[in-house]
Design a protein around this motif. Structure first.
Motif, PDB file in Angstrom:
ATOM      1  N   ASP A  80      -4.168  14.031  -1.908  1.00  0.00           N
ATOM      2  CA  ASP A  80      -5.541  13.746  -1.508  1.00  0.00           C
ATOM      3  C   ASP A  80      -5.697  14.194  -0.056  1.00  0.00           C
ATOM      4  O   ASP A  80      -5.186  13.545   0.857  1.00  0.00           O
ATOM      5  CB  ASP A  80      -5.829  12.252  -1.651  1.00  0.00           C
TER       6      ASP A  80
ATOM      7  N   ASN B   6      -3.666   7.193 -12.357  1.00  0.00           N
ATOM      8  CA  ASN B   6      -3.760   8.091 -11.211  1.00  0.00           C
ATOM      9  C   ASN B   6      -5.243   8.200 -10.844  1.00  0.00           C
ATOM     10  O   ASN B   6      -6.095   7.584 -11.485  1.00  0.00           O
ATOM     11  CB  ASN B   6      -3.098   9.447 -11.490  1.00  0.00           C
ATOM     12  N   GLN B   7      -5.572   9.013  -9.840  1.00  0.00           N
ATOM     13  CA  GLN B   7      -6.947   9.067  -9.348  1.00  0.00           C
ATOM     14  C   GLN B   7      -7.948   9.642 -10.339  1.00  0.00           C
ATOM     15  O   GLN B   7      -9.139   9.385 -10.224  1.00  0.00           O
ATOM     16  CB  GLN B   7      -7.013   9.890  -8.066  1.00  0.00           C
TER      17      GLN B   7
ATOM     18  N   PHE C 249       0.836  -1.200   0.000  1.00  0.00           N
ATOM     19  CA  PHE C 249       0.000   0.000   0.000  1.00  0.00           C
ATOM     20  C   PHE C 249       0.871   1.250   0.000  1.00  0.00           C
ATOM     21  O   PHE C 249       0.866   2.005  -0.962  1.00  0.00           O
ATOM     22  CB  PHE C 249      -0.968  -0.003   1.185  1.00  0.00           C
TER      23      PHE C 249
ATOM     24  N   TRP D 154      -4.768  -0.231  -4.640  1.00  0.00           N
ATOM     25  CA  TRP D 154      -4.537   1.176  -4.373  1.00  0.00           C
ATOM     26  C   TRP D 154      -3.143   1.321  -3.769  1.00  0.00           C
ATOM     27  O   TRP D 154      -2.773   0.566  -2.870  1.00  0.00           O
ATOM     28  CB  TRP D 154      -5.585   1.737  -3.422  1.00  0.00           C
TER      29      TRP D 154
ATOM     30  N   ASN E  55      -0.282   4.167  -2.245  1.00  0.00           N
ATOM     31  CA  ASN E  55       0.015   5.517  -1.772  1.00  0.00           C
ATOM     32  C   ASN E  55       1.526   5.734  -1.984  1.00  0.00           C
ATOM     33  O   ASN E  55       2.341   5.094  -1.334  1.00  0.00           O
ATOM     34  CB  ASN E  55      -0.362   5.651  -0.308  1.00  0.00           C
TER      35      ASN E  55
ATOM     36  N   TYR F 159      -2.327   9.026  -4.376  1.00  0.00           N
ATOM     37  CA  TYR F 159      -2.854   7.703  -4.708  1.00  0.00           C
ATOM     38  C   TYR F 159      -2.800   7.389  -6.196  1.00  0.00           C
ATOM     39  O   TYR F 159      -3.162   8.205  -7.046  1.00  0.00           O
ATOM     40  CB  TYR F 159      -4.284   7.550  -4.181  1.00  0.00           C
ATOM     41  N   TYR F 160      -2.361   6.161  -6.449  1.00  0.00           N
ATOM     42  CA  TYR F 160      -2.321   5.581  -7.783  1.00  0.00           C
ATOM     43  C   TYR F 160      -2.950   4.198  -7.685  1.00  0.00           C
ATOM     44  O   TYR F 160      -3.149   3.671  -6.590  1.00  0.00           O
ATOM     45  CB  TYR F 160      -0.882   5.451  -8.288  1.00  0.00           C
ATOM     46  N   GLN F 161      -3.244   3.608  -8.832  1.00  0.00           N
ATOM     47  CA  GLN F 161      -3.807   2.262  -8.816  1.00  0.00           C
ATOM     48  C   GLN F 161      -3.186   1.408  -9.913  1.00  0.00           C
ATOM     49  O   GLN F 161      -3.146   1.810 -11.085  1.00  0.00           O
ATOM     50  CB  GLN F 161      -5.324   2.306  -8.988  1.00  0.00           C
TER      51      GLN F 161
ATOM     52  N   ASN G  64      -7.683  11.636   2.322  1.00  0.00           N
ATOM     53  CA  ASN G  64      -7.006  10.380   2.662  1.00  0.00           C
ATOM     54  C   ASN G  64      -5.511  10.535   2.935  1.00  0.00           C
ATOM     55  O   ASN G  64      -4.821   9.532   3.128  1.00  0.00           O
ATOM     56  CB  ASN G  64      -7.237   9.358   1.547  1.00  0.00           C
TER      57      ASN G  64
ATOM     58  N   PHE H  13      -3.939  -1.935 -11.758  1.00  0.00           N
ATOM     59  CA  PHE H  13      -5.108  -2.803 -11.872  1.00  0.00           C
ATOM     60  C   PHE H  13      -4.985  -3.733 -13.073  1.00  0.00           C
ATOM     61  O   PHE H  13      -4.218  -3.495 -13.997  1.00  0.00           O
ATOM     62  CB  PHE H  13      -6.418  -1.998 -11.911  1.00  0.00           C
TER      63      PHE H  13
END
Length: 198
Positions: free
Chosen positions: A159, A88-89, A56, A193, A195, A166-168, A162, A170
């Motif tokens: 963010d 990215n978000q 994470f 997710w 960070n 944040y990136y994802q 939070n 997937f």
């Protein structure tokens, strides 16, 4: 007291039930009864092959490990592609309601055949490079997946809710359609997710 005609009905019924019981294995080969729901599974597991300890809080220069898996319950063997994407978000995920994939280009792919009732699993190792922070933005220049480096050039904003950048990472599941002779999005995706830290 039963009459002789009543005994004939009882014997005929018992005989018919006996014939059906003895013939049922053979009937199963001839008759195709409706099967259950056909579906595929897509999952990601942590480094211990469990649904825990996912990466994470990540940073540049550290290697991370997860496992990607596919299960086939389609009633026959299937040819799949698992596309690995990074966002990215603000960038789009797949739309499960519309059944459409993310418009982002895939960075890495797994191609696999899976027999009906079987599953496949493979390690996904990743690390980041060229990460920088300036004011309220982070920048990720490179992402290495299973030894292959990709220029991703993604930026993310801080963010406030939070407390992080944040990136994802997937994965999307695509399946080969014999009729169209092409891979089609199979409306399955999973993600992590992440960070980005300094």
């Amino acid at each position: 007291m039963l009459k002789i005609e009543d005994y004939k009905v009882v014997f005929a019924s018992v005989g018919l039930i006996g014939i059906l019981l003895f013939a049922s294995p053979t009937l199963g080969l001839v008759l195709r009864l409706p099967s259950g729901e056909k579906f595929s599974e897509l999952w990601v597991l942590g480094p211990g092959h469990m649904a825990e300890d996912y990466p994470f809080n990540v940073r540049a220069g550290v290697n991370y490990l997860v496992y990607v898996g596919v299960g086939n319950h389609m009633g026959s063997s299937a040819y799949y592609v698992v596309y690995v994407k990074f966002r990215n978000q603000t960038e789009s995920l797949p739309n499960a309601t519309a059944g459409t994939p993310s418009p982002l280009p895939p960075l890495f792919e797994f191609r696999l055949f899976v027999e009906d009732g079987k599953s496949w699993e493979a390690p996904l190792r990743f690390s980041f490079s060229n990460v920088s922070f300036s004011e309220n933005r982070s920048f990720v220049g490179g992402l290495m997946i299973n030894g292959v480096t990709f220029n991703v050039d993604k930026s993310g904003s801080w963010d406030v809710e939070n407390n992080g950048y944040y990136y994802q990472l997937f994965m999307e599941l695509w399946m080969y359609n014999v009729e169209s002779r092409a891979f089609e999005f199979h409306n399955r995706f999973v993600g992590l997710w992440l960070n980005m830290t300094g």
